[in-house]
Design a protein around this motif. Structure first.
Motif, PDB file in Angstrom:
ATOM      1  N   LEU A 179     -17.729  28.522  -6.542  1.00 51.14           N
ATOM      2  CA  LEU A 179     -18.665  29.475  -5.955  1.00 51.14           C
ATOM      3  C   LEU A 179     -20.077  29.357  -6.530  1.00 51.14           C
ATOM      4  O   LEU A 179     -21.043  29.324  -5.757  1.00 51.14           O
ATOM      5  CB  LEU A 179     -18.131  30.901  -6.128  1.00 51.14           C
ATOM      6  CG  LEU A 179     -19.014  32.013  -5.528  1.00 51.14           C
ATOM      7  CD1 LEU A 179     -19.192  31.803  -4.030  1.00 51.14           C
ATOM      8  CD2 LEU A 179     -18.400  33.386  -5.811  1.00 51.14           C
ATOM      9  N   PRO A 180     -20.276  29.275  -7.863  1.00 45.00           N
ATOM     10  CA  PRO A 180     -21.655  29.119  -8.373  1.00 45.00           C
ATOM     11  C   PRO A 180     -22.344  27.853  -7.867  1.00 45.00           C
ATOM     12  O   PRO A 180     -23.545  27.858  -7.594  1.00 45.00           O
ATOM     13  CB  PRO A 180     -21.473  29.085  -9.894  1.00 45.00           C
ATOM     14  CG  PRO A 180     -20.194  29.818 -10.140  1.00 45.00           C
ATOM     15  CD  PRO A 180     -19.323  29.473  -8.964  1.00 45.00           C
ATOM     16  N   GLN A 181     -21.581  26.764  -7.728  1.00 45.64           N
ATOM     17  CA  GLN A 181     -22.175  25.527  -7.231  1.00 45.64           C
ATOM     18  C   GLN A 181     -22.587  25.664  -5.764  1.00 45.64           C
ATOM     19  O   GLN A 181     -23.647  25.170  -5.357  1.00 45.64           O
ATOM     20  CB  GLN A 181     -21.177  24.374  -7.392  1.00 45.64           C
ATOM     21  CG  GLN A 181     -20.949  23.984  -8.848  1.00 45.64           C
ATOM     22  CD  GLN A 181     -19.859  22.945  -8.994  1.00 45.64           C
ATOM     23  OE1 GLN A 181     -18.919  22.868  -8.166  1.00 45.64           O
ATOM     24  NE2 GLN A 181     -19.939  22.148 -10.049  1.00 45.64           N
ATOM     25  N   ARG A 182     -21.751  26.348  -4.963  1.00 43.78           N
ATOM     26  CA  ARG A 182     -22.127  26.564  -3.564  1.00 43.78           C
ATOM     27  C   ARG A 182     -23.357  27.457  -3.459  1.00 43.78           C
ATOM     28  O   ARG A 182     -24.237  27.222  -2.619  1.00 43.78           O
ATOM     29  CB  ARG A 182     -20.954  27.204  -2.810  1.00 43.78           C
ATOM     30  CG  ARG A 182     -19.719  26.331  -2.727  1.00 43.78           C
ATOM     31  CD  ARG A 182     -18.632  27.013  -1.901  1.00 43.78           C
ATOM     32  NE  ARG A 182     -17.361  26.289  -1.962  1.00 43.78           N
ATOM     33  CZ  ARG A 182     -16.280  26.629  -1.278  1.00 43.78           C
ATOM     34  NH1 ARG A 182     -16.314  27.696  -0.480  1.00 43.78           N
ATOM     35  NH2 ARG A 182     -15.163  25.928  -1.390  1.00 43.78           N
ATOM     36  N   GLN A 183     -23.424  28.455  -4.302  1.00 44.17           N
ATOM     37  CA  GLN A 183     -24.599  29.326  -4.280  1.00 44.17           C
ATOM     38  C   GLN A 183     -25.857  28.556  -4.658  1.00 44.17           C
ATOM     39  O   GLN A 183     -26.927  28.742  -4.064  1.00 44.17           O
ATOM     40  CB  GLN A 183     -24.376  30.501  -5.238  1.00 44.17           C
ATOM     41  CG  GLN A 183     -23.314  31.485  -4.771  1.00 44.17           C
ATOM     42  CD  GLN A 183     -23.024  32.547  -5.807  1.00 44.17           C
ATOM     43  OE1 GLN A 183     -23.258  32.354  -7.004  1.00 44.17           O
ATOM     44  NE2 GLN A 183     -22.483  33.688  -5.349  1.00 44.17           N
ATOM     45  N   GLN A 184     -25.752  27.678  -5.648  1.00 42.67           N
ATOM     46  CA  GLN A 184     -26.907  26.866  -6.038  1.00 42.67           C
ATOM     47  C   GLN A 184     -27.342  25.954  -4.895  1.00 42.67           C
ATOM     48  O   GLN A 184     -28.537  25.790  -4.633  1.00 42.67           O
ATOM     49  CB  GLN A 184     -26.559  26.033  -7.274  1.00 42.67           C
ATOM     50  CG  GLN A 184     -27.713  25.157  -7.768  1.00 42.67           C
ATOM     51  CD  GLN A 184     -27.308  24.281  -8.947  1.00 42.67           C
ATOM     52  OE1 GLN A 184     -26.153  24.321  -9.403  1.00 42.67           O
ATOM     53  NE2 GLN A 184     -28.241  23.483  -9.419  1.00 42.67           N
ATOM     54  N   ALA A 186     -26.947  26.503  -1.686  1.00 48.38           N
ATOM     55  CA  ALA A 186     -27.554  27.278  -0.602  1.00 48.38           C
ATOM     56  C   ALA A 186     -28.921  27.811  -0.983  1.00 48.38           C
ATOM     57  O   ALA A 186     -29.836  27.877  -0.147  1.00 48.38           O
ATOM     58  CB  ALA A 186     -26.623  28.428  -0.217  1.00 48.38           C
ATOM     59  N   GLN A 187     -29.121  28.185  -2.238  1.00 44.16           N
ATOM     60  CA  GLN A 187     -30.380  28.792  -2.653  1.00 44.16           C
ATOM     61  C   GLN A 187     -31.551  27.825  -2.574  1.00 44.16           C
ATOM     62  O   GLN A 187     -32.698  28.237  -2.382  1.00 44.16           O
ATOM     63  CB  GLN A 187     -30.244  29.332  -4.082  1.00 44.16           C
ATOM     64  CG  GLN A 187     -29.358  30.570  -4.179  1.00 44.16           C
ATOM     65  CD  GLN A 187     -29.054  30.931  -5.615  1.00 44.16           C
ATOM     66  OE1 GLN A 187     -29.446  30.228  -6.554  1.00 44.16           O
ATOM     67  NE2 GLN A 187     -28.322  32.026  -5.795  1.00 44.16           N
ATOM     68  N   LEU A 199     -22.515  32.451   3.468  1.00 44.32           N
ATOM     69  CA  LEU A 199     -23.061  31.574   2.447  1.00 44.32           C
ATOM     70  C   LEU A 199     -23.466  30.200   2.982  1.00 44.32           C
ATOM     71  O   LEU A 199     -24.590  29.758   2.788  1.00 44.32           O
ATOM     72  CB  LEU A 199     -22.033  31.412   1.311  1.00 44.32           C
ATOM     73  CG  LEU A 199     -22.525  30.607   0.095  1.00 44.32           C
ATOM     74  CD1 LEU A 199     -23.778  31.222  -0.495  1.00 44.32           C
ATOM     75  CD2 LEU A 199     -21.423  30.517  -0.959  1.00 44.32           C
ATOM     76  N   LEU A 200     -22.609  29.499   3.683  1.00 46.47           N
ATOM     77  CA  LEU A 200     -22.897  28.128   4.101  1.00 46.47           C
ATOM     78  C   LEU A 200     -22.803  27.951   5.616  1.00 46.47           C
ATOM     79  O   LEU A 200     -22.687  26.820   6.096  1.00 46.47           O
ATOM     80  CB  LEU A 200     -21.938  27.156   3.400  1.00 46.47           C
ATOM     81  CG  LEU A 200     -22.076  27.068   1.875  1.00 46.47           C
ATOM     82  CD1 LEU A 200     -21.028  26.130   1.301  1.00 46.47           C
ATOM     83  CD2 LEU A 200     -23.471  26.594   1.486  1.00 46.47           C
ATOM     84  N   TYR A 202     -24.933  29.887   8.657  1.00 42.33           N
ATOM     85  CA  TYR A 202     -25.857  31.008   8.853  1.00 42.33           C
ATOM     86  C   TYR A 202     -26.952  30.662   9.859  1.00 42.33           C
ATOM     87  O   TYR A 202     -27.141  29.492  10.228  1.00 42.33           O
ATOM     88  CB  TYR A 202     -26.504  31.376   7.525  1.00 42.33           C
ATOM     89  CG  TYR A 202     -27.209  30.214   6.831  1.00 42.33           C
ATOM     90  CD1 TYR A 202     -28.510  29.852   7.178  1.00 42.33           C
ATOM     91  CD2 TYR A 202     -26.567  29.478   5.841  1.00 42.33           C
ATOM     92  CE1 TYR A 202     -29.157  28.801   6.555  1.00 42.33           C
ATOM     93  CE2 TYR A 202     -27.203  28.415   5.212  1.00 42.33           C
ATOM     94  CZ  TYR A 202     -28.505  28.087   5.571  1.00 42.33           C
ATOM     95  OH  TYR A 202     -29.132  27.034   4.967  1.00 42.33           O
TER      96      TYR A 202
END
Length: 816
Positions: A179-184, A186-187, A199-200, A202
């Motif tokens: 999850l942290p890697q996916r958030q990074q 996307a950000q 999250l991915l 959108y």
């Protein structure tokens, strides 16, 4: 083929703003065009005179022109119709000047640009592809040709269609990421989502679809995934699926195959040196006992290098997750040591999810000698010699990896002589010796900062200089300087310099004839007093004849992203703060004369000398802003601003001579000679203000600004680009509030101090033109400048000396 009427807007030139030189140039170009008209080829094939782009688009004509091959012949100085190189070609084409001269003119010139329908058809397709990739797939493009005698006018008619928008963005195939890697991921997306989106998958912030942006997003994903340990991911691992939703919107799906995630395995250094008889050394630098993975070094052909240097440069560790940025950092650290001529980092065959690496480096020869010759051109600051030209010889010895830890020792000695250009008499001689030790790390107690910085270095420098001025009977018997500098590179573009110690000691002296050659010329004689003020006369004598000692602690911050040779795009910003004279102050107060401040030290008392070395305490601040704007492929606008303030502290009323500010010269306000501008509107002498005088004492405040427009008129001739420039410089220096200035100033006369309501009136302004010849390794420039506004002659108006009093400079490198 369509033919139609093309309306061309004429170019207008305002003669009220054009100098006499520009008018002469126009007359010359016009006269040449008339002469060539009678010498043109008998061919009836029309050549392309103009290319137009008609239509309301989001792109400039220059951008569109860069996408096609159809173009007009080059124009001199960008003047419409001034096809200088076409004229040269046609003169040679006539065959009237002899075969050799005709061939030379044709080789130097440019053949006429003629219409090629195959090229035009290709241009149409290139423009359609360009608009489609930029998000305008429904753009309609056609061209027209108008023939007028032997001239052809081509118009590309462009009806830009509606922009295609991105409706939805999704990333698939990322199950291997937590999850942290996916958030990074996307950000940092180039397609940022609207608020409250999944999250991915959108809806993005509305933006135009562009293929180039998709390529940038793929590069971002590659870098991010490789830094997360997915070493096997390639460009083919990421595919963009673009699906039309409506006529003007797309859905974008980025399908990603990450592959396996890897850890570092054993890391082996292979060191190759230039000494074949040295036995091979093997060493284990570190080990992970739990996984039996090591850092191993194999050194052959080099007896000096230490394994600790390799381990210090290593940014990767066995059993950690693979990270491409750490690989690049390791390579950069190795190259920054200055010890290696070659570095290469290669991944070995993986074992399960473990990736061993081999690092191969080749060391340079330890001993290196360099013999050099150079030319020195300068203007003298004392007023005796206005122009000098000289040359010199230099010898440098380098010892790479002196102690095995990447230390580089450099010893150099130079000697030069110079002569007065006007009289050809020998005017000065100079000899200098310097020694520098450079370390690729910070010394204690600052070495812990290495882990947080992009790159670090420590430099120890010692220099000794002696110089002799025959024309003024002045001599510097010795100037000793030593410096300890820390270089802290925060990022590729941002660097800090900390001068922990910058200590200098200078011992000037006089020769026979000093009174007649210096005092009488600079200070004046009885009946012809040039320097009026007694305070200034005494200060000049102290500056040029008394020993001086100074030390400084300095911090400099620099941010730059520019090619330092070409300076055609980017920026360079720099600011510094300096505190000086504190070490002599403590020696004066607590060692030489405890409890008493004399502002001088008797450093040579052990030799029986009573001479004193003067010191001054001060604070100094500077800022420099340089920005380079590329207006077109051949045009650059360069801008510069410099501000400086220095202020004496303690008992001092002035700052050391070498730390004051001066204005005027080749890299300053070019309408004046070196140091001939300021302070303010004041004058040192009783002579007429029409005579140029050198500002011997400088100033405490400096403000300067410059604009320079550079136009490339010839590319790749004699291996260089030929650039014409026009520039405007403005600035001056002023005395600070504590400077004694002029103690005998008549009421109403300028004092040399900065008064803000008089700032514009006391700002000197110069204007000029120049030529730059830019090779791949060198830029040479010739500038001619004239004064536009002289603060000492406010009643003389603009161009106080007319256009006949030009100041010329020949230098290497751009002015800024």
């Amino acid at each position: 083929m369509k033919y139609g009427l093309i309306i061309r807007r004429p170019t207008t030139i305002s003669t009220s703003r054009t100098s006499r030189w520009s008018l002469c140039l126009l007359v010359l170009v016009g006269g040449l065009s008339s002469a060539v008209a009678s010498a043109q080829s008998d061919s009836d094939t029309p050549h392309i005179a103009e290319v137009f782009f008609v239509g309301d688009t989001d792109f400039s004509d220059e951008v569109l022109q860069s996408r096609i091959r159809t173009a007009v012949n080059r124009e001199f100085l960008g003047l419409r119709g001034a096809h200088w190189w076409l004229w040269l070609y046609r003169i040679g084409e006539t065959g009237r000047l002899g075969s050799r001269l005709d061939r030379a003119l044709m080789n130097l010139g440019e053949p006429p640009a003629i219409i090629d329908e195959a090229v035009l058809a290709t241009d149409l397709e290139q423009l359609r592809v360009f608009f489609e990739r930029e998000g305008y797939p429904q753009t309609d493009i056609s061209y027209q040709i108008e023939i007028d005698g032997n001239h052809a006018y081509i118009t590309f008619n462009i009806v830009q269609g509606p922009a295609t928008l991105i409706s939805r963005v999704s990333y698939t195939g990322l199950d291997s990421l937590d999850l942290p890697q996916r958030q990074q991921l996307a950000q940092t997306s180039l397609f940022p989502p609207l608020p409250n989106q999944p999250l991915l998958d959108y809806k993005p912030v509305p933006q135009r679809f562009r293929e180039s942006q998709l390529l940038e997003e793929r590069s971002r994903l590659l870098t991010l995934l490789r830094n997360m340990g997915f070493a096997a991911v390639t460009r083919d691992s990421i595919r963009a699926i673009v699906t039309p939703v409506t006529m003007d919107s797309f859905n974008v799906e980025l399908r990603i195959h990450t592959g396996r995630r890897f850890r570092y395995g054993t890391i082996q250094f292979e060191v190759e040196g230039p000494e074949p008889d040295v036995p091979v050394r093997m060493d284990t630098l570190s080990a992970n006992r739990d996984t039996s993975r090591f850092v191993i070094s194999k050194i052959q052909g080099d007896r000096r290098i230490k394994s600790a240097l390799l381990l210090k440069a290593l940014d990767i560790r066995p059993d950690a997750w693979y990270n491409q940025s750490e690989i690049l950092t390791t390579k950069r650290h190795l190259e920054a040591t200055g010890v290696f001529t070659f570095t290469d980092i290669v991944s070995q065959a993986p074992i399960d999810q473990v990736l061993p690496h081999q690092i191969t480096v080749r060391t340079r020869p330890r001993h290196e000698f360099l013999f050099s010759t150079f030319i020195r051109q300068s203007n003298d600051a004392l007023g005796g010699v206005e122009n000098e030209l000289g040359g010199g010889l230099g010898l440098t010895y380098k010892n790479a990896n002196m102690f095995g830890g990447g230390e580089v020792l450099s010893l150099s000695t130079t000697g030069s002589v110079a002569a007065d250009i006007d009289t050809t008499f020998l005017s000065s001689t100079l000899a200098e010796f310097s020694a520098t030790v450079s370390l690729p790390y910070l010394i204690a107690p600052f070495h812990h900062l290495d882990l947080d910085l992009f790159q670090t270095r420590t430099r120890f420098t010692f220099s000794y200089l002696t110089a002799r001025r025959e024309d003024l009977s002045l001599i510097i018997r010795g100037r000793v300087a030593t410096r300890i500098r820390f270089e802290l590179r925060h990022s590729p573009n941002i660097t800090s310099f900390v001068d922990l110690m910058d200590l200098s000691l200078s011992q000037p002296d006089t020769l026979r004839g000093f009174e007649s050659r210096f005092l009488n010329q600079v200070l004046g004689t009885e009946g012809r007093t040039q320097i009026i003020d007694p305070v200034q006369r005494a200060q000049i004598l102290e500056d040029y004849t008394q020993p001086q000692i100074n030390n400084a602690i300095r911090y400099t911050f620099r941010s730059e992203q520019v090619n330092l040779l070409r300076r055609d795009e980017g920026y360079s910003y720099e600011a510094s703060a300096e505190l000086g004279g504190m070490l002599p102050y403590f020696l004066d107060r607590y060692v030489f004369t405890p409890g008493t401040l004399e502002q001088s030290l008797r450093l040579f008392s052990f030799a029986g000398s009573n001479s004193e070395a003067y010191y001054r305490q001060y604070v100094r601040f500077t800022s420099s802003f340089r920005r380079y704007y590329r207006l077109s492929s051949r045009t650059v606008l360069a801008t510069k601003f410099f501000g400086g303030w220095v202020h004496p502290i303690g008992k001092a009323t002035v700052v050391p001579f070498t730390h004051r500010f001066y204005s005027g010269g080749a890299s300053s306000v070019r309408g004046w000679g070196l140091r001939q501008l300021g302070p303010g509107a004041a004058s040192f002498s009783q002579l007429s203000n029409n005579e140029r005088e050198t500002n011997l004492l400088g100033g405490d405040i400096k403000l300067e600004a410059s604009l320079e427009l550079r136009q490339t008129v010839v590319q790749d001739r004699l291996g260089a680009d030929w650039i014409l420039a026009t520039f405007t410089d403005a600035g001056n220096v002023w005395f600070g509030p504590r400077n004694p200035g002029f103690s005998e100033t008549a009421p109403g006369q300028p004092t040399g101090r900065l008064v803000f309501q008089n700032l514009l009136q006391e700002t000197g302004m110069g204007w000029g033109v120049g030529v730059r010849v830019s090779w791949a390794y060198l830029v040479a420039r010739l500038d001619m400048a004239v004064q536009v506004h002289d603060p000492k002659r406010p009643d003389a108006g603009l161009f106080p000396s007319g256009l006949n009093d030009w100041v010329g400079y020949f230098r290497l490198g751009h002015a800024f």
